[in-house]
Enzyme design. Structure first.
Site: not given
Length: 414
Positions: A313, A366
């Protein structure tokens, strides 16, 4: 700056103005500002943070409104006070517009620019007259709007932009079956991309945080979009699993829950403070078997080809999460995008070496920018013919979840 205010209203305004100045001058994030508020002004932190969030949701409108009301410029400290006072007056129901002006004027009277109290009064009242009664549309950077329309199409882009202007509800993931009786007013969210996970929207944050279910680790506060990447790699979670940028540990916990703990997990981060916070999270969630490690994602201290799954991530521009990080929109620029995509490329190149042949890497952001997402993965696969794509998905911001991107890659057998 800690302010010895003459009342809670002045303390709140001063805390918000000081934090906003830090954001402008020191390049910190809104998250950093809120965390500093909690330690420096705990009594005023929640209200001051609320001002900051509303300011960034209407930044262009408020900046323009103020500067049109100032004939000869305004000193930085006074500007931050004025912007926060205008935010209160126009976008918060807890204080009347006239009261917000009076608080700002009193604050200036007791500060270093006490001679500017009359100026502050005149500027704020002029700005409020110019603003009119509203309602006022949320602000969104023009260049970013053009990018989203180009990448997503006008209809989807405008839906995503509209979603970004709304204060999101508190959402949580239920880790075990059965919603506790004291949380039955929470609404289940239907999420086709979150297979196997149960998310709920909660109307009572204070009650949630004091509930036994939260204290006992039966639920975890997170946005539903976080489930997309874990769902994408659910079929291959097993063996040795490394979460390379893990703190605060929410996705590591999801990986653990997704496979019933039938894997050997390592959660890594380069920040000692974030690792401690992550350990505390794992303790509350009753996940003692997850190993934590101090590790720089660019220079991972692990043996090559030893992990079955590397969950990555990566740092990103955060353009998928402006509902919760509205300041990210105003940090976005071409130069910053170039820097972050280069960092992502370097991290990918470093981390793929840890994956065993036949193993997988899950790349997640994100952000919803193509350069950070599908174009990044396309370039990586071109440079790494030993890897192949398995699955890829993009979520754009909506009323129920943030935006996110994920790609599952497989390293071919030798």
């Amino acid at each position: 700056m800690k302010y010895a205010g003459h009342g809670s209203s002045e303390t709140i305004l001063a805390a918000a103005a000081s934090a906003l100045r830090e954001w402008h001058e020191k390049g910190v994030t809104l998250d950093d500002c809120v965390e500093h508020l909690r330690s420096a002004e705990p009594g005023a932190a929640r209200s001051a943070a609320s001002i900051l969030f509303e300011y960034f949701r209407h930044k262009e409108f408020l900046d323009t409104l103020l500067m049109r009301s100032v004939a000869r410029g305004i000193k930085t400290e006074l500007k931050m006070i004025a912007l926060c006072a205008l935010t209160q007056a126009l976008f918060q129901s807890a204080i009347a517009g006239a009261s917000a002006v009076n608080v700002a004027v009193e604050m200036v009277k007791h500060g270093r620019y006490r001679g500017a109290a009359g100026f502050m009064n005149a500027v704020l009242r002029s700005a409020l007259r110019a603003a009119g009664p509203g309602p006022f549309k949320a602000s969104f950077p023009t260049d970013l709007r053009r990018r989203w329309i180009s990448a997503l199409g006008e209809t989807e882009a405008e839906l995503a932009i509209a979603a970004c202007s709304v204060n999101p509800p508190l959402t949580f993931r239920l880790r075990f079956d059965g919603l506790p009786e004291d949380l039955t007013d929470c609404r289940a969210l239907p999420l086709p991309f979150a297979e196997g996970f149960s998310f709920f929207e909660c109307p009572s944050p204070d009650r949630l945080f004091s509930s036994p279910a939260f204290q006992e680790g039966k639920l975890y506060i997170q946005d539903p979009a976080t489930a997309m990447s874990v769902s994408l790699c659910r079929p291959v979670i097993g063996g040795r699993v490394l979460d390379s940028c893990a703190a605060p540990g929410g996705k590591t916990a999801m990986l653990f829950d997704a496979c019933g703990g039938n894997a050997e997990f390592t959660a890594a981060d380069r920040s000692a403070a974030r690792i401690e916070a992550m350990r505390a999270n794992f303790e509350r969630l009753h996940l003692p078997s997850i190993r934590t490690a101090a590790a720089d994602a660019l220079h991972p201290p692990f043996d090559e080809e030893t992990f079955d799954l590397v969950f990555l991530d990566v740092p990103c521009s955060n353009t998928g999460v402006p509902r919760r990080r509205p300041d990210a929109l105003w940090r976005f620029c071409t130069a910053r995008l170039k820097e972050i995509t280069e960092l992502q490329k370097q991290i990918l190149n470093a981390q793929i070496r840890l994956v065993r042949p036949g193993g997988h890497l899950l790349y997640s952001t994100c952000s919803i920018e193509p350069e950070e997402d599908r174009l990044q993965i396309s370039a990586f696969l071109s440079a790494h013919p030993d890897c192949e794509p398995v699955a890829m998905r993009l979520l754009t911001p909506s009323a129920t979840h943030d935006g996110a991107f994920a790609a599952l890659l497989r390293k071919k057998q030798k």
